[in-house]
Design an enzyme around this catalytic site. Structure first.
Site, short mmCIF file in Angstrom:
data_model
loop_
_atom_site.label_atom_id
_atom_site.label_comp_id
_atom_site.label_asym_id
_atom_site.label_seq_id
_atom_site.Cartn_x
_atom_site.Cartn_y
_atom_site.Cartn_z
N CYS A 1 0.84 -1.19 0.00
CA CYS A 1 0.00 0.00 0.00
C CYS A 1 0.87 1.24 0.00
O CYS A 1 1.89 1.29 0.70
CB CYS A 1 -0.91 0.00 1.24
SG CYS A 1 -1.88 1.54 1.41
N ALA B 1 4.25 3.95 3.26
CA ALA B 1 3.94 2.70 2.57
C ALA B 1 4.05 1.56 3.57
O ALA B 1 4.59 1.73 4.66
CB ALA B 1 4.90 2.47 1.40
N LYS B 2 3.52 0.43 3.19
CA LYS B 2 3.69 -0.78 4.00
C LYS B 2 3.38 -1.98 3.12
O LYS B 2 2.57 -1.90 2.20
CB LYS B 2 2.76 -0.78 5.21
CG LYS B 2 3.04 -1.90 6.21
CD LYS B 2 4.39 -1.76 6.89
CE LYS B 2 4.46 -0.64 7.87
NZ LYS B 2 5.69 -0.65 8.70
N GLY B 3 4.07 -3.08 3.40
CA GLY B 3 3.83 -4.32 2.67
C GLY B 3 3.69 -5.47 3.63
O GLY B 3 4.09 -5.38 4.80
#
Length: 418
Positions: free
Chosen positions: A61, A106-108
């Protein structure tokens, strides 16, 4: 819609609470800031060591990129979900703005249990995940980093996979790498160092000393263990720590270095010959000077906050305190240093690594640590100033007020396309 009391719902509630203390933030811009810019779900078919095929699900995201490239970690956990990744990306957008970095959030995540994967299986998951999101990432677009259950090795595999597709080595595409391939000294312990610095600062602000302060830490992974070691170096007594197996408690202080070495060998906290065994729930209610939640989200609920006997809370985990718990802590006059500041050491040093990679120049550990301390203490002082001047109910609201104003200003300058 996010579930009630989810990390995403809590983040938006915290933003709403801070909005009233901001100056000249347009309502339309604020509405835009509460939503991600893009999200991606990828299926990851992986051949297991026994020859069977299993399909994992991965996410990425990107949230609030008005200030610069997106920045955020990648976590491997059974509970990883798209909603969680969106919330954590939003927290990153506030965190980078608060500490003055030219990044968005962001993050995953990959929904898996890394303890059930062999090293080769983790490598396949990492490479397949990188291939799945590689059109979203890049050194000027989105720079991943380690998070829960990932570390330098996963970042090395991500960098290599991305570089294979580019046809040349691109170290600046990720941070948190081994130092031999472009990582920076101090990155592994950076989040814990930031928590220790902020713990020292909040104690000093309250006319107390970190020396001989009693500390309980829920969560003894990378962040919790380094927080414990670095606080012990400053003279604090870490009297309790815990992991998924439970916790250990010694009112005279634990041997946190020995415990960390024990856990690094793959053992649990409770299997060490240290202190008396307690539950995670009991740890949260210990009578200590400082409680550091460094494990999971939503650990401090309203019920826990009502029973909490710590004088100060310093959030090392992401989203460990619910809004209802914040209300209880305010009523009880228990200060809580929010996650968006307390655990920002990791992203600060990730930024320093990225800068070194783009300049093709390396800094010493002393230079990295000095820059980290300067940036995080400046942000702490700015948060205290807003807390006093705007009379916000708590430190979290003050921190979000700063972040919202900075992100909103960037959005306003850039405008809405089309």
């Amino acid at each position: 819609m996010p579930a009630e009391n989810s990390t995403l719902a809590n983040m938006r509630t915290q933003m709403d609470r801070a909005k009233q203390y901001t100056e000249d933030v347009d309502d339309n811009v604020f509405t835009r800031m509460k939503h991600p810019e893009r999200t991606l779900t990828v299926s990851l078919p992986i051949l297991r060591d026994d020859g069977t095929l299993e399909v994992f699900e991965g996410y990425r995201c990107q949230f609030g990129g008005a200030r610069g490239p997106y920045k955020g970690g990648v976590r491997y956990h059974p509970s990883a979900s798209m909603e969680e990744v969106i919330a954590l990306a939003g927290l990153m957008a506030s965190k980078t703005a608060l500490v003055g970095l030219p990044y968005g959030g962001a993050k995953g995540g990959v929904q898996c249990n890394p303890k059930e994967l062999s090293r080769d299986e983790r490598k396949r998951v990492t490479r397949r995940y990188t291939e799945g999101i590689r059109r979203m990432i890049g050194p000027k677009m989105d720079i991943p980093a380690p998070d829960m259950n990932t570390g330098p090795q996963e970042m090395a595999w991500m960098m290599d996979t991305y570089s294979v597709y580019e046809g040349y080595t691109v170290p600046e595409v990720v941070t948190g790498k081994p130092t031999e391939i472009g990582g920076t000294p101090g990155r592994v312990e950076a989040t814990g160092r930031g928590v220790a610095i902020i713990t020292d600062r909040i104690l000093t602000h309250l006319d107390r000393s970190v020396e001989n302060a009693t500390v309980a830490i829920q969560g003894f992974g990378n962040v919790g263990s380094w927080t414990a070691r670095l606080l012990a170096e400053r003279g604090a007594h870490v009297v309790a720590v815990s992991d998924v197996s439970g916790g250990v408690y010694d009112p005279d202080g634990l041997d946190v270095v020995g415990l960390a070495e024990h856990v690094e060998r793959g053992e649990t906290v409770t299997s060490a010959d240290e202190g008396d065994q307690i539950s995670n729930d009991e740890l949260l209610r210990l009578d200590v000077d400082v409680l550091v939640p460094a494990a999971v989200s939503h650990a401090i609920t309203a019920d826990v906050a009502a029973d909490l006997r710590a004088d100060i809370v310093v959030e090392a985990a992401n989203g460990p305190t619910t809004p209802a718990a914040d209300d209880v802590l305010v009523e009880r006059d228990v200060p809580a240093v929010p996650d968006v500041l307390a655990n920002a050491g990791g992203v600060i040093v990730s930024y320093l690594e990225w800068v070194q990679n783009t300049q093709e120049y390396t800094w010493t550990l002393a230079e990295v640590n000095a820059d980290l301390e300067r940036r995080i203490t400046d942000a702490f002082d700015e948060m205290l100033a807003v807390y006093a001047e705007e009379e916000t109910p708590d430190l979290r609201t003050a921190a979000y007020t700063i972040a919202i104003e900075r992100n909103a200003t960037a959005h306003s300058y850039r405008g809405l396309f089309p």
